[in-house]
Design a protein around this motif. Sequence first.
Motif: not given
Length: 479
Positions: A320-332
């Motif tokens: 899964n592309p979890i690094r990018f999903e995690n980053a999305e949440a933290n950027l928000e």
Amino acid sequence: MPETAAAVTRTPSGRLALAASPEKIALGPLDGRYQSAIAPLVDYLSEAALNRDRVAVEVEWLIHLTSNSVLPGAGPLTAEQQDKLRGIVTEFDAAAVAELAEIEAVTVHDVKAVEYYISRRLPAIGIENLTAMVHFGCTSEDINNLSYALGVKGAVEDVWLPAARALVQQIEAMAEENRAVPMLSRTHGQPATPTTLGKELAVIAYRLSRQLDRVAKTEYLGKINGATGTYAAHVASVPGADWQSVSKSFVEGLGLTWNPLTTQIESHDWQAELYSDIARFNRILHNVCTDIWSYISIGYFRQIPVAGATGSSTMPHKVNPIRFENAEANLEISNGLLDTLAATLVTSRWQRDLTDSSSQRNIGVAFGHSLLAISNVAKGLKALDVAGDVLAGDLDTNWEVLGEAIQMVMRAEAIAGVAGMENPYERLKDLTRGHRVDAARMQEFVSGLGLSADAEARLLALTPGGYTGIADELVDHLK
């Protein structure tokens, strides 16, 4: 051994109370799960760092006043005395944090606690006669605004900017490596004029770099001018001093920009400007995450499996592309805080209210979530392989994207006087709109147009993968 009432503490629902444990248990993820990723910020934006910087500002103010003989009877300190004063800052440790907390428990005032903390140490330096000069002429905000400016400046210049620039350099390297790799564009999510992977990555790097350049040019303002910014106490106590000059030279000596006009507080406009710039960087990076995530989903990138890692608790095949999903949440989350700070800090009732006090204590949290996102994106990009075969296959099944090139060549031919070039757009629209067109059908169409020999040869040689214009050259703009 049976439990006793004295041995355990339980919540109202009967669970063991974790808060009663002697071990430190973090409430928030930045101080718990993700602490290692944001650890460098602790030295700049934690409460302990703020207090250390408060001590530093108070110490430097005392040295500044004595070095310039601003107050009659208080001339320059010896080099040894100055070194010992600055040692209060350099030796600020966990014990100092604890001592300050004990003093503040009595004063119920954080800056007053700092004043007392320094005063306690003057006898050992042999300057107890200067106790009255600690915090001389200052309101708390004289110390706070300078301390926050120093902390934020250090966090940006030493931690956040280097991490963000390293990420951009990583994207630039990917752009260079893939500058000539053709890729189908997807305007509105639909097949469109091809580009190159490198050019698209270069667009990202260029956008992010512009925001970092803005951040790097930030002016960090500071003031030290008394309770309402009028130097009233200064002039009343030492009327002969040039207090504006003393203030300006002190602030600039700290590496900050002097703000000559303030109320009790420095107006925080520079903070709002900085946080808006960082939030804009975050938003662009968020867009990068969603685009990369989408490219992964259609197979343009393959993710490199990590040995021992699990993608799904039930589906063994998943990466899964979890690094990018995690980053999305933290950027928000970061932007939620940055936007609030930028909006809140520029307002203050009359000469001062305390809304900024609580707000500014969340600066580190806002930076922390952004730094965590940057770390995740960097790790995510390292785990990607370009799927050249998928990119090539996608281009080869979308020959209709050459419709743009053919109708433009027909227009040029018409202008040059070649007959039979009427309605080029409409003819290509009939051929391609809503239809898949293969190589044979497209070349058959071109051959029947009656183009000049040179134009026909150019179009018959054209493929979707070769229809990228000068995309690879555009990557050079990153240099």
